[in-house]
Scaffold this motif. Sequence first.
Motif, PDB file in Angstrom:
ATOM      1  N   CYS A 255      -5.996  43.802  23.113  1.00 13.11           N
ATOM      2  CA  CYS A 255      -6.223  44.856  22.137  1.00 13.11           C
ATOM      3  C   CYS A 255      -5.874  44.277  20.772  1.00 13.11           C
ATOM      4  O   CYS A 255      -5.298  43.190  20.678  1.00 13.11           O
ATOM      5  N   PHE A 256      -6.227  44.974  19.722  1.00 10.90           N
ATOM      6  CA  PHE A 256      -5.969  44.449  18.384  1.00 10.90           C
ATOM      7  C   PHE A 256      -4.481  44.219  18.107  1.00 10.90           C
ATOM      8  O   PHE A 256      -4.118  43.181  17.537  1.00 10.90           O
ATOM      9  N   PRO A 257      -3.589  45.155  18.496  1.00  9.94           N
ATOM     10  CA  PRO A 257      -2.165  44.882  18.241  1.00  9.94           C
ATOM     11  C   PRO A 257      -1.661  43.615  18.923  1.00  9.94           C
ATOM     12  O   PRO A 257      -0.848  42.872  18.353  1.00  9.94           O
TER      13      PRO A 257
ATOM     14  N   MET B 158     -15.676  49.040  13.782  1.00 17.28           N
ATOM     15  CA  MET B 158     -14.347  48.444  13.663  1.00 17.28           C
ATOM     16  C   MET B 158     -14.165  47.756  12.313  1.00 17.28           C
ATOM     17  O   MET B 158     -13.067  47.739  11.753  1.00 17.28           O
TER      18      MET B 158
ATOM     19  N   GLU C 232     -10.371  46.984  11.085  1.00 20.22           N
ATOM     20  CA  GLU C 232      -9.794  46.267  12.225  1.00 20.22           C
ATOM     21  C   GLU C 232     -10.382  44.871  12.404  1.00 20.22           C
ATOM     22  O   GLU C 232      -9.728  43.988  12.955  1.00 20.22           O
TER      23      GLU C 232
ATOM     24  N   ASP D  30     -10.212  51.919  23.804  1.00 22.29           N
ATOM     25  CA  ASP D  30     -10.051  51.888  22.361  1.00 22.29           C
ATOM     26  C   ASP D  30      -9.079  50.763  22.039  1.00 22.29           C
ATOM     27  O   ASP D  30      -7.869  50.890  22.277  1.00 22.29           O
TER      28      ASP D  30
ATOM     29  N   ASP E 184      -1.467  44.323   9.610  1.00 27.65           N
ATOM     30  CA  ASP E 184      -2.608  45.079   9.097  1.00 27.65           C
ATOM     31  C   ASP E 184      -3.786  44.186   8.714  1.00 27.65           C
ATOM     32  O   ASP E 184      -4.704  44.622   8.043  1.00 27.65           O
TER      33      ASP E 184
ATOM     34  N   PRO F 199      -7.271  42.219   9.377  1.00 24.57           N
ATOM     35  CA  PRO F 199      -8.405  42.343  10.294  1.00 24.57           C
ATOM     36  C   PRO F 199      -8.554  41.089  11.152  1.00 24.57           C
ATOM     37  O   PRO F 199      -8.238  39.981  10.708  1.00 24.57           O
TER      38      PRO F 199
ATOM     39  N   ARG G 183      -7.801  49.705  19.519  1.00 26.55           N
ATOM     40  CA  ARG G 183      -6.774  49.954  18.509  1.00 26.55           C
ATOM     41  C   ARG G 183      -5.478  50.450  19.145  1.00 26.55           C
ATOM     42  O   ARG G 183      -4.430  50.428  18.509  1.00 26.55           O
ATOM     43  N   TRP G 184      -5.558  50.927  20.386  1.00 28.44           N
ATOM     44  CA  TRP G 184      -4.367  51.440  21.063  1.00 28.44           C
ATOM     45  C   TRP G 184      -3.442  50.290  21.472  1.00 28.44           C
ATOM     46  O   TRP G 184      -3.903  49.175  21.749  1.00 28.44           O
TER      47      TRP G 184
ATOM     48  N   ALA H   7     -13.363  50.438   9.906  1.00 26.15           N
ATOM     49  CA  ALA H   7     -11.999  50.921  10.106  1.00 26.15           C
ATOM     50  C   ALA H   7     -10.955  49.899   9.666  1.00 26.15           C
ATOM     51  O   ALA H   7      -9.750  50.171   9.759  1.00 26.15           O
TER      52      ALA H   7
END
Length: 360
Positions: free
Chosen positions: A50-52, A102, A107, A23, A132, A134, A25-26, A105
């Motif tokens: 990951c996205f972060p 995604m 993202e 995932d 925040d 995308p 988003r984690w 959501a």
Amino acid sequence: MDKPFIVDAHLDLSMNALEWNRDLRWPIDEINSSEVLMTDKPDRGYATTCFPELRKGNIGLVVATQIARVTRANNNRPGAGWHSAEQAWAQTQGQLAWYKAMEAAGEMVMIKDKIGLENHLSLWQDTSSINDKPIGYILSLEGADSIVDIGHVEIAHNYGLRAIGPAHYGPGRYANGTDATGRLNHKGIELLREMDRLGMILDATHLCDDAFWDAMDLYQGNIWASHNNCRKFVNHNRQYSDDMIRTLIDRQAVIGIALDAWMMVPNWERGVSTPKGMNCNLEIVANNIDHICQLAGNTDHVGIGSDLDGAFGTEQCPYDITTIADLQKIPTILKTRGYTDMDVEKIANGNWLRFMRSAL
């Protein structure tokens, strides 16, 4: 210049989400800690992306892939590919569904045209709320095996596919790729003609030498190489010879430098070699960037196409990469080598953006 905006032209995000069950988003530590006891993949517990971490690295625009190979039923390599084009197509449609989830959501956002590109860039120019935003993505297909027939190219283009690399590893349904030989077959020629008609981007990455030269002769549209390094440093058919690089430069292409260690240092042994043991670091990325710039006589034809977490992680990438946010170290290295702020900006994002503005 503090933390430039970076475009990464090759990330297998949906593959990681669906086949690795990550995932994105984690936080990266959570992804890796969840895999500590897993042994089904060689890179378990070594994820970088990951996205972060993309946001942390100011990597706001990527080329994200669909990927599903087709291999013959008698191929004894586990997990090498699907046994039919229809199965492979279904896999890519599952990957598309993940990208859409995604987007829903908040993202990600798909970039399909120049207007969408400019709107996304405007959003990322405001750095006050980067956490925040995308991640923008241009959808690319790595290896065309999943294209059931030529009619499926337009279907894919209609849902947002903008680039296709006809080959991946070994023999393909449309073109032969890494570690294979042979010119484009009649289906491959038909594929390129249909891509030309639709105004798509040809990704020359992974084409074997024979197919590469065919494609250069046949394709009339925009060409990039999303993730490909220089044969000068690793003498293997996966890399580009100087003649191939010069031809891409003549075609106004951009070449993304990849961070897979076996493509960076010679004599890498998968599962045996280690990044520190082979002295594999980001200076080698800079060497590849510099070589392309020297061949071009300018800084207009190279960027980043990291391929991070493309079935490898920190066990097989530069030792000075902990997460994808460390791509920000590349501009610093280039500046120590005498590259100007303008040059570094081109390599970090400007060359890809110029190409995208023209091609989309």
